[in-house]
Design an enzyme around this catalytic site. Structure first.
Site, PDB file in Angstrom:
ATOM      1  CG  ASN A 211      83.122 -16.392  25.986  1.00 15.16           C
ATOM      2  OD1 ASN A 211      82.921 -15.805  25.526  1.00 15.16           O
ATOM      3  ND2 ASN A 211      83.785 -17.799  25.935  1.00 15.16           N
ATOM      4  CG  ASP A 280      90.806 -21.023  25.122  1.00 17.49           C
ATOM      5  OD1 ASP A 280      90.644 -21.245  23.189  1.00 17.49           O
ATOM      6  OD2 ASP A 280      90.806 -19.448  25.810  1.00 17.49           O
TER       7      ASP A 280
HETATM    8  O1  PMT Z   1      80.811 -11.119  20.995  1.00 14.18           O
HETATM    9  P1  PMT Z   1      80.369  -9.316  21.911  1.00 14.18           P
HETATM   10  O2  PMT Z   1      80.394  -8.733  23.188  1.00 14.18           O
HETATM   11  O3  PMT Z   1      80.484  -8.121  20.569  1.00 14.18           O
HETATM   12  O4  PMT Z   1      82.472 -10.068  21.706  1.00 14.18           O
HETATM   13  C1  PMT Z   1      83.180  -9.611  20.640  1.00 14.18           C
HETATM   14  C2  PMT Z   1      84.852 -10.200  20.476  1.00 14.18           C
HETATM   15  C3  PMT Z   1      85.641  -9.665  21.440  1.00 14.18           C
HETATM   16  C4  PMT Z   1      84.207 -11.784  21.491  1.00 14.18           C
HETATM   17  C5  PMT Z   1      85.042 -10.649  18.953  1.00 14.18           C
HETATM   18  O5  PMT Z   1      85.545  -9.332  18.747  1.00 14.18           O
HETATM   19  C6  PMT Z   1      86.255 -11.821  19.223  1.00 14.18           C
HETATM   20  O6  PMT Z   1      87.576 -10.941  19.658  1.00 14.18           O
HETATM   21  N1  PMT Z   1      86.040 -13.204  19.107  1.00 14.18           N
HETATM   22  C7  PMT Z   1      87.072 -13.916  19.271  1.00 14.18           C
HETATM   23  C8  PMT Z   1      87.607 -14.593  21.144  1.00 14.18           C
HETATM   24  C9  PMT Z   1      88.198 -15.123  20.508  1.00 14.18           C
HETATM   25  O7  PMT Z   1      87.599 -16.477  21.222  1.00 14.18           O
HETATM   26  O8  PMT Z   1      89.520 -14.971  20.507  1.00 14.18           O
HETATM   27  P2  PMT Z   1      90.970 -16.109  20.750  1.00 14.18           P
HETATM   28  O9  PMT Z   1      92.058 -15.245  20.752  1.00 14.18           O
HETATM   29  O10 PMT Z   1      91.056 -17.040  21.604  1.00 14.18           O
HETATM   30  O11 PMT Z   1      90.925 -17.026  19.367  1.00 14.18           O
HETATM   31  C10 PMT Z   1      91.306 -16.783  18.389  1.00 14.18           C
HETATM   32  C11 PMT Z   1      90.328 -17.464  16.958  1.00 14.18           C
HETATM   33  O12 PMT Z   1      90.161 -18.618  16.924  1.00 14.18           O
HETATM   34  C12 PMT Z   1      89.466 -17.009  17.182  1.00 14.18           C
HETATM   35  O13 PMT Z   1      88.438 -16.983  15.787  1.00 14.18           O
HETATM   36  C13 PMT Z   1      88.659 -17.500  17.203  1.00 14.18           C
HETATM   37  O14 PMT Z   1      87.183 -17.493  17.396  1.00 14.18           O
HETATM   38  C14 PMT Z   1      89.075 -19.311  17.148  1.00 14.18           C
HETATM   39  N2  PMT Z   1      88.630 -20.420  17.643  1.00 14.18           N
HETATM   40  C15 PMT Z   1      89.272 -20.051  19.754  1.00 14.18           C
HETATM   41  C16 PMT Z   1      88.799 -20.871  20.280  1.00 14.18           C
HETATM   42  C17 PMT Z   1      88.970 -22.786  19.262  1.00 14.18           C
HETATM   43  N3  PMT Z   1      88.539 -23.546  19.959  1.00 14.18           N
HETATM   44  N4  PMT Z   1      88.526 -22.399  18.831  1.00 14.18           N
HETATM   45  C18 PMT Z   1      88.410 -21.721  17.510  1.00 14.18           C
HETATM   46  O15 PMT Z   1      88.402 -21.326  16.612  1.00 14.18           O
END
Ligand code: PMT
Length: 399
Positions: A211, A280
């Site tokens: 991503n 994911d």
């Molecule tokens: O790296 P940059 O370019 O500065 O960008 C920053 C960012 C946009 C990546 C950052 O600010 C951000 O939003 N990070 C989280 C991205 C994400 O995976 O969001 P999510 O909504 O899919 O996941 C929610 C949370 O679960 C996150 O804390 C993620 O780390 C965690 N997760 C998600 C999937 C997975 N399989 N395991 C996880 O632990």
């Protein structure tokens, strides 16, 4: 943001320049400190003026802001020391570091150092043999034990023609160290684990699913936590960013490697901040070498990756957990659902369809969910956003 000193604006910085080929970089350093809002005065040693003229330094620092001779003004060493909030010596030679450590005051800079009582940043520059010498190490260690902060030199080709560790740190690193030196150490004694960047899920040895995460948000969090005195472990997927100083680094590639590292590091930590964009899905099978196009075109079978945050939340000695939710749109409801489902204490919502927030930009616009009503913050740098997030680790008085 709480009223704590994390910036250089309105800071009076005393820059010391000593005799090294890196002295020319002081011009850029002075400009950068001024760009950050600092007022700068400079003390040059005799040796430094063989490498760069006081006139060039004065052009950067401003008229009347460069001091050289011990006896030009007999009170200068006291006045400059008393009127400075921060002292940055860059480049710092072995000779000057030796004088500072051993209490010598035979030039204006050494006399200023002795009279000065605030935070000190030293950026050594010298031949690698001198940097590794017993006497230099002993002097530097002594100064560090007394509170001075070293911006370690970099390894590379040296002016003398040799290769080794001795090149002065970049101006960016010195400016970061200057900011860190002024930061209140309110996370001292706490272990903070930060995840950053994307994960890569390999289809074969040359192709992968990933991503747009650059790692900027996570690196800013690690840098800010270290500046506030935390012991920081940064677990990051592939990025091109320079490593923050004073941070333990665990590089990973895939979500399963990140999972392993997080579960090991988070057990017993004070806080886990998950800003990584964990992919994911991963290909169900990884092909060897460069897999035939037809095998991939035929249908890529994907398997869901483990939810690292949710697993960390189930650890027995679980840290305080702050997740980031990357959402496309303004609605925070999905992010709050994620917070509850995954078991995070806080979820930081950022709208990644906003061109000024989210992936690969230097700014963010965050809303913090958890612990009461959502708190929305205006557009700010990722560095400032990092401090807002880390403030969640410090309970408000009376809370
Ligand atoms: O790296 P940059 O370019 O500065 O960008 C920053 C960012 C946009 C990546 C950052 O600010 C951000 O939003 N990070 C989280 C991205 C994400 O995976 O969001 P999510 O909504 O899919 O996941 C929610 C949370 O679960 C996150 O804390 C993620 O780390 C965690 N997760 C998600 C999937 C997975 N399989 N395991 C996880 O632990």
């Amino acid at each position: 943001m709480k009223a704590k000193r994390r910036k250089l604006n309105n800071t009076r910085v005393l820059v010391g320049i000593t005799g090294s080929v890196a002295a020319y970089k002081a011009v850029d350093l002075i400009r950068r400190l001024k760009d950050e809002g600092a007022s700068v005065k400079v003390v040059m040693t005799d040796a430094s003026s063989r490498f760069i003229t006081p006139l060039s330094i004065e052009l950067a620092a401003g008229p009347g802001n460069v001091f050289c001779g011990m006896f030009d003004n007999p009170m200068a060493h006291i006045e400059l020391a008393v009127e400075s909030d921060l002292m940055v010596v860059a480049p710092a030679t072995a000779n000057t570091i030796g004088k500072f450590a051993q209490g010598m005051a035979d030039d204006l800079l050494a006399a200023c150092f002795m009279a000065y009582r605030g935070p000190v940043v030293l950026a050594p520059a010298m031949n690698w043999r001198m940097y590794e010498s017993f006497s230099f190490k002993e002097n530097l260690t002594l100064l560090k034990e007394r509170g001075a902060f070293e911006v370690e030199p970099e390894e590379g080709p040296l002016a003398c023609g040799e290769y080794g560790k001795g090149r002065m740190a970049s101006v960016e690193r010195i400016v970061e160290a200057a900011k860190a030196a002024l930061c209140e150490k309110d996370l001292l004694g706490r272990k903070v684990v930060v995840t950053a960047g994307p994960t890569r899920e390999h289809i074969d040895d040359v192709r992968f699913i990933s991503n747009l995460s650059s790692g900027k948000m996570g690196f800013a969090l690690a840098r800010a936590a270290a500046a506030r005195g935390a012991s920081v472990t940064l677990i990051s997927g592939p990025t091109v960013l320079a490593l923050p100083d004073g941070v333990a680094f665990v590089p990973v590639t895939s979500a399963s490697e990140m999972r392993e590292a997080v579960l090991e590091e988070a057990a017993g930590a004070h806080a886990l901040v998950m800003s990584a964009a964990v992919a994911d899905f991963a290909p169900s099978v990884r092909l060897e070498g460069k897999g035939p196009k037809e095998d991939i075109e035929g249908g890529l079978s994907l398997t869901g990756n483990p939810d690292i945050l949710a697993e960390a939340a189930r650890l027995e000695a679980r840290p305080l957990i702050i997740g980031f939710a990357a959402e496309a749109g303004q609605d925070t409801a999905r992010a709050e659902d994620k917070r509850v489902a995954k078991g995070a204490d806080y979820m930081v919502f950022n709208n990644v369809s906003d061109p000024e927030a989210g992936f690969d930009v230097d700014t963010n616009r965050i809303t913090v969910l958890g612990g009461g009503s959502p708190v929305s913050h205006p557009l700010m740098s990722k560095e400032e956003a990092a401090h807002v997030v880390l403030d969640l680790l410090i309970p408000e008085p009376g809370a």
